[in-house]
Design an enzyme around this catalytic site. Structure first.
Site, mmCIF file in Angstrom:
data_model
loop_
_atom_site.group_PDB
_atom_site.id
_atom_site.type_symbol
_atom_site.label_atom_id
_atom_site.label_comp_id
_atom_site.label_asym_id
_atom_site.label_seq_id
_atom_site.Cartn_x
_atom_site.Cartn_y
_atom_site.Cartn_z
ATOM 1 C CG HIS A 31 0.143 1.772 7.491
ATOM 2 N ND1 HIS A 31 1.028 1.393 8.173
ATOM 3 C CD2 HIS A 31 0.790 2.678 6.253
ATOM 4 C CE1 HIS A 31 2.227 1.850 7.841
ATOM 5 N NE2 HIS A 31 1.825 2.701 6.661
ATOM 6 C CD GLU A 32 -0.873 2.744 2.553
ATOM 7 O OE1 GLU A 32 -0.286 3.916 2.503
ATOM 8 O OE2 GLU A 32 -0.174 1.834 2.879
ATOM 9 C CB CYS A 49 5.958 2.969 6.996
ATOM 10 S SG CYS A 49 5.477 4.330 6.147
ATOM 11 C CG LEU A 50 6.482 1.410 1.058
ATOM 12 C CD1 LEU A 50 5.854 1.636 -0.338
ATOM 13 C CD2 LEU A 50 7.538 0.356 0.647
ATOM 14 C CD GLN A 73 3.589 6.045 2.346
ATOM 15 O OE1 GLN A 73 2.433 5.459 2.080
ATOM 16 N NE2 GLN A 73 4.623 5.258 2.762
ATOM 17 N N GLY A 92 0.885 -1.319 0.038
ATOM 18 C CA GLY A 92 -0.083 0.026 -0.067
ATOM 19 C C GLY A 92 0.960 1.311 0.125
ATOM 20 C CG HIS A 148 0.727 7.113 5.293
ATOM 21 N ND1 HIS A 148 1.909 7.743 5.702
ATOM 22 C CD2 HIS A 148 1.195 5.876 4.969
ATOM 23 C CE1 HIS A 148 2.906 6.681 5.992
ATOM 24 N NE2 HIS A 148 2.155 5.477 5.494
HETATM 25 ZN ZN LIG Z 1 3.304 3.706 5.430
#
Ligand SMILES: [Zn+2]
Length: 179
Positions: free
Chosen positions: A130-131, A88-89, A51, A46, A134
């Site tokens: 989670h997204e 997390c990316l 991000q 995701g 963000h």
């Molecule tokens: Zn993340």
């Protein structure tokens, strides 16, 4: 489609509340496509627009065969509780156990602007939460206890000293899939 740079912890975009999308147009569809491409290149499950430094309420998810875009996503109800490790990316090499509702009802629009409603559970429900966090400027670290958050931050700082807040996407070597 373009693989975009990923913003890391410390980038102001990760702490911004993303703006509602009044209408899904060409640029928003392009954003959806870029998010899919960047997520796949980074081996994520995701990714949210924040991000890649874009503060629009758009995110994409890919949990196994379930791939979908979320424009203006809202969680309308939740139930249950589950704890699992998240990454997390935007915070590479840092993981932590996060407690979240186990099931959610999601309302959003798709890439064509068509509204949909889905009941989700397990990993995909976790990824959606989670997204959406963000898009509200919230990171999984914020759900950890003070002590665990401090440890995670110290680890991130140690791993990323002097590297800035922009990450060129190259697939991770450890095989972890992050959000
Ligand atoms: Zn993340």
């Amino acid at each position: 489609m373009t693989i975009r740079d990923i913003h890391l912890l410390g980038s102001p975009a990760l702490r911004a509340r993303a703006k509602e999308i009044p209408a899904v147009d060409g640029p928003i569809q392009q954003l959806v496509d870029d998010l899919f491409e960047t997520m796949d290149a980074a081996k994520g499950i995701g990714i949210a627009a924040n991000q890649i430094g874009v503060t629009d309420r758009v995110a994409v998810i890919a949990v196994e065969e379930d791939r979908f875009a979320m424009v203006n996503p809202v969680i309308v109800s939740v139930s249950g509780k589950a704890k699992a490790e998240e990454g997390c990316l935007s915070i590479p090499e840092v993981y932590g156990e996060v407690s979240r509702p186990e099931r959610v009802v999601l309302e959003a629009q798709d890439r064509e602007g068509k509204p949909y409603r889905r009941e989700l559970e397990g990993l995909v429900a976790r990824a959606v939460q989670h997204e959406i966090d963000h898009l509200d400027g919230i990171l999984f670290l914020d759900h950890l206890s003070m002590l665990k958050r401090q440890r995670a931050l110290a680890r991130f700082k140690k791993e990323h000293r002097g590297q800035g807040v922009i990450r060129k996407v190259t697939p991770p070597e450890d095989g972890h899939r992050s959000l």
